[in-house]
Design a protein around this motif. Structure first.
Motif, short mmCIF file in Angstrom:
data_model
loop_
_atom_site.label_atom_id
_atom_site.label_comp_id
_atom_site.label_asym_id
_atom_site.label_seq_id
_atom_site.Cartn_x
_atom_site.Cartn_y
_atom_site.Cartn_z
N LEU A 129 0.62 0.39 -2.93
CA LEU A 129 0.43 1.22 -2.23
C LEU A 129 0.21 0.97 -1.10
O LEU A 129 -0.11 1.33 0.15
N ASN A 130 0.92 -0.46 -0.85
CA ASN A 130 1.40 -0.99 0.99
C ASN A 130 2.71 0.00 1.69
O ASN A 130 2.69 -0.16 2.26
N GLU A 131 3.40 -0.34 0.59
CA GLU A 131 4.50 -0.28 1.03
C GLU A 131 5.23 1.61 0.53
O GLU A 131 4.81 1.60 -0.81
N SER A 132 5.94 1.96 1.22
CA SER A 132 5.94 3.84 0.63
C SER A 132 8.06 2.86 0.60
O SER A 132 8.44 2.24 1.84
N GLU A 165 -4.34 11.21 -2.73
CA GLU A 165 -3.44 9.46 -2.95
C GLU A 165 -4.47 8.50 -3.52
O GLU A 165 -5.42 8.28 -3.63
N TRP A 217 -5.28 16.24 -6.26
CA TRP A 217 -4.79 14.79 -6.32
C TRP A 217 -5.00 14.32 -5.03
O TRP A 217 -4.63 14.56 -4.25
N GLN A 240 5.91 7.80 7.78
CA GLN A 240 6.14 7.19 6.77
C GLN A 240 6.89 7.46 5.52
O GLN A 240 6.67 7.17 5.07
N ALA A 241 6.18 8.81 5.79
CA ALA A 241 5.46 9.93 3.97
C ALA A 241 6.82 10.20 3.79
O ALA A 241 6.93 11.23 2.79
N ARG A 254 4.11 -3.08 12.68
CA ARG A 254 5.18 -3.29 14.23
C ARG A 254 4.77 -2.02 15.09
O ARG A 254 5.14 -2.17 16.00
N PHE A 259 9.75 5.14 2.60
CA PHE A 259 10.24 5.19 4.34
C PHE A 259 9.86 3.46 4.59
O PHE A 259 10.89 3.70 5.40
N SER A 260 8.68 3.25 4.52
CA SER A 260 8.36 1.50 5.34
C SER A 260 9.50 0.70 5.05
O SER A 260 10.14 0.68 6.43
N GLN A 301 13.43 11.03 0.92
CA GLN A 301 13.15 11.98 0.80
C GLN A 301 13.24 12.68 -0.74
O GLN A 301 12.73 13.74 -0.82
N ILE A 304 11.50 12.62 -3.42
CA ILE A 304 9.72 12.96 -3.27
C ILE A 304 10.08 14.27 -2.79
O ILE A 304 9.43 15.38 -2.78
N GLU A 313 13.02 1.64 6.14
CA GLU A 313 12.37 2.08 8.33
C GLU A 313 12.64 0.09 8.34
O GLU A 313 13.07 -0.01 9.86
N ALA A 314 11.89 -0.64 7.50
CA ALA A 314 12.07 -2.45 7.91
C ALA A 314 13.89 -3.27 7.30
O ALA A 314 13.69 -3.82 8.42
N PRO A 318 -4.46 -0.94 2.69
CA PRO A 318 -2.54 -0.56 2.42
C PRO A 318 -2.09 -0.89 4.05
O PRO A 318 -2.62 -0.17 5.46
N ALA A 319 -1.38 -2.08 3.91
CA ALA A 319 -0.23 -1.68 4.90
C ALA A 319 0.94 -1.70 5.07
O ALA A 319 1.06 -3.21 4.08
N ASN A 320 1.83 -1.64 5.96
CA ASN A 320 3.11 -3.10 6.14
C ASN A 320 3.68 -3.28 7.23
O ASN A 320 2.54 -2.48 8.01
N PRO A 328 6.23 -2.83 8.46
CA PRO A 328 6.95 -1.68 9.74
C PRO A 328 6.05 -0.36 10.39
O PRO A 328 6.25 -0.45 11.89
N GLN A 384 3.82 10.87 -0.73
CA GLN A 384 4.44 10.05 0.42
C GLN A 384 5.03 9.00 0.05
O GLN A 384 6.16 8.31 1.80
N ASN A 420 -4.19 13.88 4.98
CA ASN A 420 -3.19 14.41 3.60
C ASN A 420 -2.91 15.62 3.76
O ASN A 420 -2.29 16.15 3.27
N ARG A 470 16.56 6.29 2.53
CA ARG A 470 14.95 6.97 3.22
C ARG A 470 15.46 8.32 3.07
O ARG A 470 14.72 8.86 2.37
#
Lengths: 789, 340
Positions: free
Chosen positions: A246-249, A172, A170, B203-204, B284, A251-252, A267, A270, A255-256, B277-279, B281, A233, B180, A263
């Motif tokens: 699709l922009n953020e995970s 992403e 698959w 970030q994954a 930054r 984890f992002s 983990q 997933i 982090e932010a 796609p972007a974020n 953090p 991910q 990936n 986080r």
């Protein structure tokens, strides 16, 4: 500080029973209700929380399974086509292949496009294109050769990953050229080769994911819940906050936010294992549960967020209903308690009012009628019974009181009789100065039969009497009155005490059917010479006290009067000198008891009287009464206390003598003096006996003084003072040898034969016999002798 | 930093003041000069300075209308430059050097063999960000552990040099845009830019503790990276424009350095516009790493944009040794705008 229980009791005791019942019942019931509701709330919270967790987990799992099933079919399709291509070793004709792809697209509406992409080198010569691609267009199925779009397609994930991972893969998720989010499943096409299977290309199926959002939105996760989908991910594929997709995970975001815990949760999410954590809704900040479940096929994670608030709302609703029902029950309880309390307090209040009326003396006040058979009814019945008993008792009491009043009346009559019969006026003979007489009678609680009496028989003689009638009450009082009358009348007939008593006894016995009797002592006192004649009918022997001691007038002694007629009573006699005291008393005196049942007794009486006899009669009796009370020490007096004292007084000591003679110690002068005195007596018409007595006494005593009073031959002066009066007194003063004529001869010797009398005492005895009293005093070398005739 | 933030603002101010009369004259005299700039990759804060030079009107102040063309896996920026689709392109130094000697134009400009088909306008990224990232749990602790392992790399003489130096022979797999294959554990190690791919891995959900990293700059293989290029011919024909591009771009980077969040917002907007796609953090992270590589801590600000002769020499020598260069162009030919 007041301890709590006391405080509570004080708090409650201030209120009425009804208030207290209500307060306690409502208070305790409310407490129980609150506890039950609270406990229920907690239990339900726990239960619903567990349910919510299960639901979140279940939904996550079920959705994951559903999506898996959808996608699993597509995986199968991709591999099926791949097998088809493989089976012919790429020898498959292009057109049938394209038809196959078109049919698959028609069969699977969620598929956007299917591509069969080979390595450039392996393009079958019969194929026009290396990468045929059939996809949906606005107006049916379209066809394209992907090499036009992707010159370097071997570097694209959908080709690259299955190639190097050697398995269906698959991609992403990504946003396709149509703007719709897509994901591609690529199955490798492997050709048999001597070194094993050799990668030849892929069957890639593009799937539009629009339906995913639709499917997720339809999940039953409540109004404020939501579901989410994240890639392997941690990238959001579906989320109510669209900008995350699709922009953020996760984890992002962690982090932010600088949130390592988030986080860590990411983990876990997933990791391919299902899980559940407390969560906070990002959109609404509501506390929630987050459950997740892996999508086995695609390796994504399905998550559901179920807000706790929804559970809480449910619980709140239930709790509100429960509280409402509870309060309703409480209200019913209050009403019931109020009714019960009223059923108790109403009769009690009525009883209370009735009791107040009863207390005020109204025994006929209406009582509340007892209703039913409960305790209050019993109390009411008991109260009525008490009232009836009280009424009867008061009636009885009235009867008894009347009887007692009557009896008391009788007693008072008897008492009055008794007190009326005895002379109570003192001084008894105010015109006489030669006697002191006082009598007391203290009746016991019930009237006894004591009495005393005194009266002048003539100018010189005084009758005194004391008696004690057997029995008590009115009969005794009457018997006493009769006795007194008989005694007085007997003395009018005969002045001898013995014969008087004999007569009284006979008179009493004559009509004494009640067989009463009386002890009686009576005496006739000759005040001029102090001679006392007496008789005693069974009475306590009187007591006589002189400065030298005391004596009991014991004999003669006869039986009590009134019992037996014909008794004989002898008379006795004795000389009562001035300064001596005679006491008549009843057995109430000597038999007065103290708390340990000891009698007052004769000895104590005699001893006390010796002490008190110098007082006058009233003071003496007062002192004796005080002493008797001291002895009794509060013990109730059982018998009448009756006492009579008599004292002769030598008059003249205060009077100016009628005749004063200073004579010298010569017989001639003595004779002259005697003549002067005799002349005075005759001039005053004195009794011949007195003239004789005065002459005898002066002659004897003055001769004695002149003869024996001096050692020298000188003449001494002797003063003689004579006072006429009743009685007549004589004082002789000389400066001779001390001589006390009173001490020489005891008067008891008078009865002895003449031969036994001491020598020289004859004259003195004669003097004593002629005088009422002799009083000697030596004062500053002077002999002073007072003589009372 | 050699200059404080305040001082650098002053520096920028001076720059603009000096240039404004010139640009004014140009603006009034003739319309803006349109130049097309091909960027190596999709929109991200790797190009923040360029975005800011455009957003803040710095390019316009220099009389420039810069049109940005983002690259992708299909076509690199240098491809576009070579094809004449753009006047300007960004590129890493090594690729630019190879192109400078490989492109036929080279022989035209210089006969001595030290000529260059490409002319560098500015060397932006002074430090290397290239690295290898490996799974620790696949047994990679040291470079030697990579021997025989599947490793995906971008075609680069730097990795070749690295493997050669370590005497390891991994099974190399070409790496493209995505990481990936690494994340799906199809390879034991992959190539990464510290400012980009490495952070994407983090970030994954992969913790740094699970990774072993080999930064090329630590392996004595740290070559300058992003630079701004044009063909030598174009630079020779338009030296003023080239200089303006250089100054304005640097000014844009200084602005981005002083307003990082604003720069990130612009980069995110660019990404969103391009559907990439972007974020925040990640952007930054990227920007901060790039800023550190452009304005090297400890180096004077005036060094920004300048190609260090030593670094140029080392890079060229390494490429030559690896057989990727047949000759080494002179620094003056390669970077004609550098101050003497």
């Amino acid at each position: 500080m007041t301890p709590a229980p006391e405080l509570i009791s004080r708090l409650f005791s201030r209120h009425s029973i009804r208030t207290r019942l209500l307060l306690w019942t409502v208070g305790l019931s409310s407490l129980v209700l609150a506890v039950v509701i609270g406990w229920n709330y907690q239990a339900m919270l726990h239960q619903l929380d567990a349910d919510a967790q299960r639901r979140a987990a279940f939904i996550a799992e079920a959705s994951a399974d559903k999506i898996d099933t959808e996608l699993g079919g597509i995986c199968g399709l991709a591999h099926g086509i791949a097998y088809a291509v493989e089976s012919q070793a790429l020898g498959i004709a292009f057109e049938p292949l394209r038809t196959l792809m078109q049919k698959a697209l028609l069969a699977y509406p969620q598929i956007y496009g299917i591509a069969i992409v080979l390595l450039p080198a392996l393009k079958p010569t019969t194929w026009p294109d290396t990468a045929p691609y059939v996809y949906r267009g606005a107006d049916g199925l379209n066809y394209a050769n992907l090499t036009g779009k992707y010159r370097n397609y071997t570097g694209e994930d959908w080709f690259y990953l299955p190639r190097y991972l050697d398995q269906g893969t698959w991609s992403e998720p990504y946003r396709g050229s149509t703007g719709v989010m897509m994901v591609t499943y690529s199955a490798p096409i492997r050709l048999p080769h001597e070194d094993g299977a050799q990668f030849a290309g892929v069957v890639a199926i593009d799937i539009e994911l629009g339906w995913l959002d639709q499917a997720l939105a339809e999940l039953p996760i409540g109004r404020h819940g939501y579901s989410l989908l994240m890639s392997h991910q941690g990238t959001y594929i579906s989320h109510p906050i669209r900008s995350l997709i699709l922009n953020e995970s996760i984890f992002s975001i962690a982090e932010a936010r600088g949130d390592p815990a988030l986080r860590a949760i990411g983990q876990r999410m997933i990791s391919g294992k299902p899980g559940l954590v407390p969560w906070e809704n990002w959109a609404t900040d509501e506390p929630s549960w987050l459950a997740w479940h892996p999508l086995e096929t695609i390796g994504w994670t399905m998550g559901t967020v179920v807000p706790k608030a929804e559970l809480y709302a449910e619980i709140r609703r239930f709790t509100q209903q429960e509280t409402l029902v509870g309060l309703l029950g409480l209200a019913l309880l209050v009403a019931a308690v109020w009714l019960v309390a009223r059923s108790i307090t109403r009769p009690v209040r009525a009883l209370n009012a009735a009791a107040t009326t009863l207390a005020a003396g109204d025994l006929d006040a209406a009582l509340p009628a007892p209703r039913g058979h409960d305790e209050v009814a019993e109390l009411t019945a008991a109260f009525a019974s008490m009232r009836d008993h009280l009424r009867r008792y008061i009636a009885d009491l009235a009867v008894t009181t009347a009887a007692r009043e009557r009896m008391n009346g009788e007693l008072r009559i008897a008492h009055d009789i008794q007190m009326d019969l005895v002379p109570k006026t003192f001084p008894a003979f105010p015109e006489r100065d030669d006697l002191d007489l006082f009598a007391v009678m203290e009746p016991a609680r019930e009237v006894g039969g004591d009495f005393y009496d005194f009266f002048m028989l003539d100018a010189d003689r005084l009758v005194i009497a004391i008696g004690d009638v057997s029995g008590k009450g009115v009969p005794a009082a009457l018997f006493m009155a009769v006795t007194r009358s008989f005694l007085r009348s007997a003395f009018r007939v005969d002045d001898d005490p013995g014969r008087a008593l004999t007569r009284v006894n006979d008179d009493l016995a004559e009509s004494n059917e009640a067989c009463m009797f009386v002890t009686l002592f009576c005496a006739v006192v000759s005040l001029s010479d102090g001679w006392v004649a007496y008789a005693n009918a069974g009475h306590n022997p009187p007591l006589i006290v002189t400065p030298g001691g005391h004596a009991w007038i014991g004999k003669p002694f006869g039986p009590a009067a009134g019992a037996l007629s014909g008794s004989f009573y002898a008379s006795g006699g004795f000389q009562l000198f001035p300064e001596s005291m005679l006491l008549l008393y009843t057995d109430g005196v000597t038999e007065a008891m103290n708390p340990v049942n000891q009698l007052y007794g004769n000895e104590r009486l005699a001893e006390r009287l010796e002490t008190y006899h110098t007082l006058d009669c009233r003071d003496c009796l007062d002192a004796l009464l005080v002493d008797i009370r001291v002895h009794a020490d509060g013990t109730e007096q059982s018998d009448d206390i009756t006492m009579l004292t008599l004292k002769r007084i030598t008059p003249g000591t205060d009077r100016e003598p009628d005749l004063t003679l200073d004579i010298v110690s010569r017989t001639d002068d003595l004779n002259a003096a005697l003549d002067q005195v005799e002349a005075l007596l005759e001039e005053r018409d004195s009794a011949p006996r007195l003239v004789y007595a005065v002459r005898l006494v002066m002659e004897e005593l003055l001769t004695n003084t002149i003869k024996y009073g001096y050692d020298d031959a000188a003449l001494h002066r002797i003063r003689v003072a004579f006072t006429l009066g009743s009685p007549a007194t004589l004082r002789i003063e000389d400066d001779g040898h001390p001589f006390d004529p009173t001490a020489q001869v005891p008067d008891v010797a008078l009865d002895a034969p003449v031969a036994e009398r001491p020598i020289g005492g004859l004259g003195l005895n004669m003097v004593r016999s002629q005088t009422a009293s002799l009083t000697y005093r030596r004062d500053a070398g002077i002999n002073r002798l007072d003589i009372v005739f | 930093m050699f200059l404080s933030r305040g001082a650098s603002r002053v520096f920028l101010g001076i720059l603009l003041t000096l240039l404004v009369p010139l640009t004014h004259a140009k603006e009034s005299a003739e319309p803006l000069r349109t130049v097309r700039l091909a960027l190596q990759w999709q929109p991200q804060s790797q190009f923040a300075g360029i975005y800011m030079a455009r957003e803040q009107g710095i390019y316009r102040a220099y009389g420039l209308d810069v049109v940005l063309v983002h690259g992708n896996a299909e076509r690199s920026a240098l491809d576009r430059l070579q094809a004449g689709e753009v006047e300007l392109a960004t590129s890493v130094l090594s690729d630019a050097l190879v192109a400078a000697t490989a492109w036929p134009d080279a022989t035209e400009s210089e006969s001595s063999g030290s000529g260059s088909a490409l002319a560098q306008i500015a060397q932006l990224v002074q430090q290397s960000n290239l690295m290898l990232v490996a799974w620790k749990d696949m047994g990679v602790e040291r470079p030697e552990d990579l021997d025989g392992m599947r490793v995906s790399v971008w075609p680069s003489i730097i990795f070749d040099a690295f493997f050669a130096a370590r005497q390891v022979t991994p099974l190399l797999i070409p790496q493209y845009a995505s990481i990936n294959l690494f994340l799906k554990r199809g390879v034991a190690a992959c190539a990464a830019m510290e400012y980009n791919e490495y952070h994407r891995i983090l970030q994954a959900g992969v913790d740094p503790g699970r990774l072993t990293t080999f930064a090329m700059r630590d392996q004595n293989l740290g070559f300058p990276e992003d630079g701004l290029y044009a063909t030598s011919r174009w630079v020779a024909q338009h030296p003023t424009i080239a200089r303006a591009v250089r100054e304005a771009t640097l000014a844009g980077w200084i602005y981005a350095r002083d307003h990082p969040e604003e720069a990130i917002t612009v980069a995110l907007r660019e990404a969103q516009r391009a559907g990439v796609p972007a974020n925040r953090p990640h952007e930054r992270w990227m920007l901060s790493h790039l800023l550190n590589a452009i304005f090297v801590p400890g180096a004077p600000l005036v060094r920004a944009g300048i190609l260090d002769p030593d670094a140029f020499s080392r890079t060229a020598q390494a490429l030559f040794a690896a057989g990727r260069l047949t000759r080494i162009p002179s620094l003056t030919a390669f970077a004609p705008l550098e101050p003497p």
